[in-house]
Design a protein around this motif. Structure first.
Motif, PDB file in Angstrom:
ATOM      1  N   ARG A 142       7.601   8.953  10.159  1.00 60.13           N
ATOM      2  CA  ARG A 142       7.215   7.596  10.574  1.00 60.13           C
ATOM      3  C   ARG A 142       5.697   7.493  10.665  1.00 60.13           C
ATOM      4  N   ILE A 143       5.067   8.540  11.222  1.00 63.36           N
ATOM      5  CA  ILE A 143       3.599   8.535  11.335  1.00 63.36           C
ATOM      6  C   ILE A 143       2.977   8.606   9.937  1.00 63.36           C
ATOM      7  N   ASN A 144       3.584   9.428   9.108  1.00 67.49           N
ATOM      8  CA  ASN A 144       3.100   9.597   7.734  1.00 67.49           C
ATOM      9  C   ASN A 144       3.101   8.269   6.972  1.00 67.49           C
ATOM     10  N   VAL A 145       4.174   7.490   7.199  1.00 63.79           N
ATOM     11  CA  VAL A 145       4.283   6.199   6.498  1.00 63.79           C
ATOM     12  C   VAL A 145       3.221   5.219   6.998  1.00 63.79           C
ATOM     13  N   ILE A 146       3.053   5.126   8.310  1.00 62.06           N
ATOM     14  CA  ILE A 146       2.073   4.133   8.779  1.00 62.06           C
ATOM     15  C   ILE A 146       0.637   4.585   8.502  1.00 62.06           C
ATOM     16  N   ARG A 147       0.444   5.875   8.394  1.00 59.68           N
ATOM     17  CA  ARG A 147      -0.881   6.388   8.013  1.00 59.68           C
ATOM     18  C   ARG A 147      -1.352   5.778   6.700  1.00 59.68           C
ATOM     19  N   ALA A 148      -0.386   5.588   5.790  1.00 54.69           N
ATOM     20  CA  ALA A 148      -0.727   5.054   4.469  1.00 54.69           C
ATOM     21  C   ALA A 148      -1.059   3.562   4.523  1.00 54.69           C
ATOM     22  N   LEU A 149      -0.786   2.931   5.681  1.00 51.99           N
ATOM     23  CA  LEU A 149      -0.994   1.476   5.770  1.00 51.99           C
ATOM     24  C   LEU A 149      -2.239   1.099   6.571  1.00 51.99           C
ATOM     25  N   LEU A 150      -2.968   2.122   7.041  1.00 55.77           N
ATOM     26  CA  LEU A 150      -4.086   1.844   7.943  1.00 55.77           C
ATOM     27  C   LEU A 150      -5.115   0.892   7.348  1.00 55.77           C
ATOM     28  N   HIS A 151      -5.403   1.025   6.057  1.00 53.83           N
ATOM     29  CA  HIS A 151      -6.433   0.172   5.437  1.00 53.83           C
ATOM     30  C   HIS A 151      -5.817  -1.065   4.789  1.00 53.83           C
ATOM     31  N   ASP A 152      -4.554  -1.359   5.163  1.00 52.19           N
ATOM     32  CA  ASP A 152      -3.864  -2.561   4.713  1.00 52.19           C
ATOM     33  C   ASP A 152      -3.830  -2.706   3.182  1.00 52.19           C
ATOM     34  N   PRO A 153      -3.332  -1.661   2.492  1.00 50.99           N
ATOM     35  CA  PRO A 153      -3.340  -1.720   1.030  1.00 50.99           C
ATOM     36  C   PRO A 153      -2.317  -2.721   0.494  1.00 50.99           C
ATOM     37  N   LYS A 154      -2.610  -3.292  -0.690  1.00 55.29           N
ATOM     38  CA  LYS A 154      -1.634  -4.252  -1.243  1.00 55.29           C
ATOM     39  C   LYS A 154      -0.559  -3.553  -2.072  1.00 55.29           C
ATOM     40  N   ILE A 155      -0.832  -2.265  -2.387  1.00 51.41           N
ATOM     41  CA  ILE A 155       0.165  -1.498  -3.150  1.00 51.41           C
ATOM     42  C   ILE A 155       0.455  -0.218  -2.377  1.00 51.41           C
ATOM     43  N   ILE A 156       1.738   0.091  -2.245  1.00 46.69           N
ATOM     44  CA  ILE A 156       2.074   1.320  -1.530  1.00 46.69           C
ATOM     45  C   ILE A 156       3.003   2.190  -2.371  1.00 46.69           C
ATOM     46  N   PHE A 157       2.631   3.458  -2.498  1.00 39.89           N
ATOM     47  CA  PHE A 157       3.434   4.426  -3.239  1.00 39.89           C
ATOM     48  C   PHE A 157       4.133   5.333  -2.236  1.00 39.89           C
ATOM     49  N   LEU A 158       5.437   5.535  -2.421  1.00 44.25           N
ATOM     50  CA  LEU A 158       6.172   6.451  -1.541  1.00 44.25           C
ATOM     51  C   LEU A 158       6.916   7.456  -2.408  1.00 44.25           C
ATOM     52  N   ASP A 159       6.566   8.733  -2.240  1.00 44.61           N
ATOM     53  CA  ASP A 159       7.189   9.775  -3.049  1.00 44.61           C
ATOM     54  C   ASP A 159       8.321  10.408  -2.235  1.00 44.61           C
ATOM     55  N   ARG A 185       3.528  -6.720   0.079  1.00 43.27           N
ATOM     56  CA  ARG A 185       3.043  -5.519  -0.603  1.00 43.27           C
ATOM     57  C   ARG A 185       3.943  -5.141  -1.775  1.00 43.27           C
ATOM     58  N   THR A 186       3.318  -4.658  -2.830  1.00 41.80           N
ATOM     59  CA  THR A 186       4.074  -4.106  -3.946  1.00 41.80           C
ATOM     60  C   THR A 186       4.403  -2.665  -3.579  1.00 41.80           C
ATOM     61  N   VAL A 187       5.657  -2.277  -3.795  1.00 41.00           N
ATOM     62  CA  VAL A 187       6.090  -0.933  -3.392  1.00 41.00           C
ATOM     63  C   VAL A 187       6.568  -0.170  -4.624  1.00 41.00           C
ATOM     64  N   ILE A 188       6.064   1.049  -4.778  1.00 40.83           N
ATOM     65  CA  ILE A 188       6.568   1.925  -5.842  1.00 40.83           C
ATOM     66  C   ILE A 188       7.139   3.144  -5.135  1.00 40.83           C
ATOM     67  N   LEU A 189       8.407   3.413  -5.354  1.00 44.55           N
ATOM     68  CA  LEU A 189       8.971   4.574  -4.673  1.00 44.55           C
ATOM     69  C   LEU A 189       9.699   5.478  -5.657  1.00 44.55           C
ATOM     70  N   THR A 190       9.675   6.764  -5.359  1.00 44.86           N
ATOM     71  CA  THR A 190      10.454   7.686  -6.180  1.00 44.86           C
ATOM     72  C   THR A 190      11.613   8.191  -5.335  1.00 44.86           C
ATOM     73  N   THR A 191      12.709   8.424  -5.977  1.00 43.29           N
ATOM     74  CA  THR A 191      13.864   8.968  -5.264  1.00 43.29           C
ATOM     75  C   THR A 191      14.811   9.641  -6.256  1.00 43.29           C
ATOM     76  N   HIS A 192      15.579  10.618  -5.745  1.00 44.12           N
ATOM     77  CA  HIS A 192      16.662  11.125  -6.593  1.00 44.12           C
ATOM     78  C   HIS A 192      17.998  10.663  -6.018  1.00 44.12           C
ATOM     79  N   ILE A 193      17.919   9.748  -5.016  1.00 44.05           N
ATOM     80  CA  ILE A 193      19.146   9.236  -4.393  1.00 44.05           C
ATOM     81  C   ILE A 193      19.491   7.884  -5.016  1.00 44.05           C
ATOM     82  N   MET A 194      20.606   7.864  -5.748  1.00 47.10           N
ATOM     83  CA  MET A 194      20.978   6.649  -6.491  1.00 47.10           C
ATOM     84  C   MET A 194      21.136   5.444  -5.567  1.00 47.10           C
TER      85      MET A 194
END
Ligand SMILES: Nc1ncnc2c1ncn2[C@@H]1O[C@H](COP(=O)(O)OP(=O)(O)OP(=O)(O)O)[C@@H](O)[C@H]1O
Length: 327
Positions: A142-159, A185-194
């Motif tokens: 949870r901390i890791n995810v919000i860390r990526a939002l600190l500078h209010d980016p318009k695109i977020i990548f989640l691996d 926000r535009t979200v790009i995520l990777t997953t191996h979970i269908m």
């Protein structure tokens, strides 16, 4: 024009061609899922787009900035949630976030306001003064995810944002991904979970051995299978044998036989009257059917159809949070 435009991107590590000439666009405001087994090339693609590794060939623009010519501009526009991100165990949640907020150029006052706001959003405010070293994997994520939002980016990548998480945190993270998207926000995520790709993504790129084998909405990907002649049957047979499976596989109209458990198989087939075909065959071999049902195709079936193999074949869990590795 997409908010991300990828053109012929490739990455080679010695003899391994991790990403093989991929091209695609991501539209502003969508959740774009990258679905594929371990080793398919998802992380490497994300690492190139987030300027962490240089492509061997090809180009890409992120928020209109070239990843090779303007990497620092790209970084200002994006946030990245990756399993390789580090948090400092001996700092509290708030201290960790403040450290990264100030690295991102926020002054002390606005950094604190932002950190508290984000902690609240992921239900972690009450833990703000606890050392991160005491947190469970889910709390760290949870901390890791919000860390990526600190500078209010318009695109977020989640691996692989939910890899190795408990069901409760998985649900929270998925809801938060939707919320980030609803905020524009535009979200790009990777997953191996269908199911994760299916429930979250507006469009999905299915990637296997470094290549995109299909790219469409989850609905259209599944429709592709429905419109073919293929039927999918799940059959429970208490006295099933491997000999029976081999016999079924030998029919031309049977495309795939998958073991779902010791007593259940899934068959992808294009035989005429599939249920009659199967029941006849099984009764000839004195096998009892406990249950037989036609099933709606899932993304897993689409993956098998496109690649000829199961995604689970290669999916293995990796430890989360490799310590001491800076992304
Ligand atoms: N730094 C590296 N050096 C050498 N080979 C690498 C490196 N990074 C990735 N690879 C290889 O490139 C291929 C693609 O890996 P990648 O991590 O992009 O796949 P992935 O789809 O993200 O899967 P995973 O979920 O396992 O990370 C794999 O064969 C991997 O072993």
């Amino acid at each position: 024009m997409g908010i991300i435009e990828v053109n012929g991107l490739s990455k080679r590590f010695k003899e391994v061609l991790a990403v093989d000439n991929v091209s695609f666009d991501v539209k502003e405001g969508e959740i774009f899922g990258f679905l594929g087994p371990n080793g398919a090339g998802k992380s490497t693609t994300i690492r190139m787009l987030t300027t962490l590794t240089r492509p061997t060939s090809g180009t890409a623009k992120v928020a209109n900035h070239d990843i090779l010519k303007e990497p620092s501009e790209v970084r200002k526009k994006i946030g990245l949630v990756s399993e390789k991100t580090i948090l400092y165990d001996r700092l509290t949640a708030l201290e960790n976030l403040m450290f990264f907020a100030e690295l991102n150029g926020l002054d002390n006052k606005s950094a604190k306001k932002r950190c508290l706001e984000l902690l609240e959003k992921v239900d972690m405010l009450k833990w703000k003064d606890t050392m991160v070293g005491k947190f469970s994997t889910g709390m760290r994520q949870r901390i890791n995810v919000i860390r990526a939002l600190l500078h209010d980016p318009k695109i977020i990548f989640l691996d692989e944002p939910t890899l190795g998480l408990d069901p409760q945190t998985t649900r929270t993270i998925r809801e938060f991904i939707k919320q980030m998207n609803n905020e524009g926000r535009t979200v790009i995520l990777t997953t191996h979970i269908m199911t994760e790709a299916d429930m979250l993504s507006d469009r999905i790129a299915i990637i296997d051995h470094g290549k995109i084998v299909a790219l469409d909405t989850p609905k259209n990907l599944k429709r592709m299978l429905k419109e073919s002649d293929d039927e999918i049957l799940d059959i429970e047979i208490p006295n099933m044998t491997s000999n029976l499976i081999d016999k079924l596989k030998a029919f031309d109209c049977i495309k795939k036989v998958l073991n779902r458990s010791s007593e259940e198989i899934r068959i992808i087939m294009s035989c005429e009257n599939p249920v009659v075909f199967i029941t006849d065959f099984l009764s000839k071999h004195s096998l009892n059917i406990r249950e037989i049902k036609t099933v709606e195709p899932t993304l897993e079936d689409v993956f098998i159809k496109l690649t000829g193999h199961e995604m689970r074949d290669q999916a293995v869990k990796k430890p989360r949070f490799a310590k001491g590795m800076m992304h």
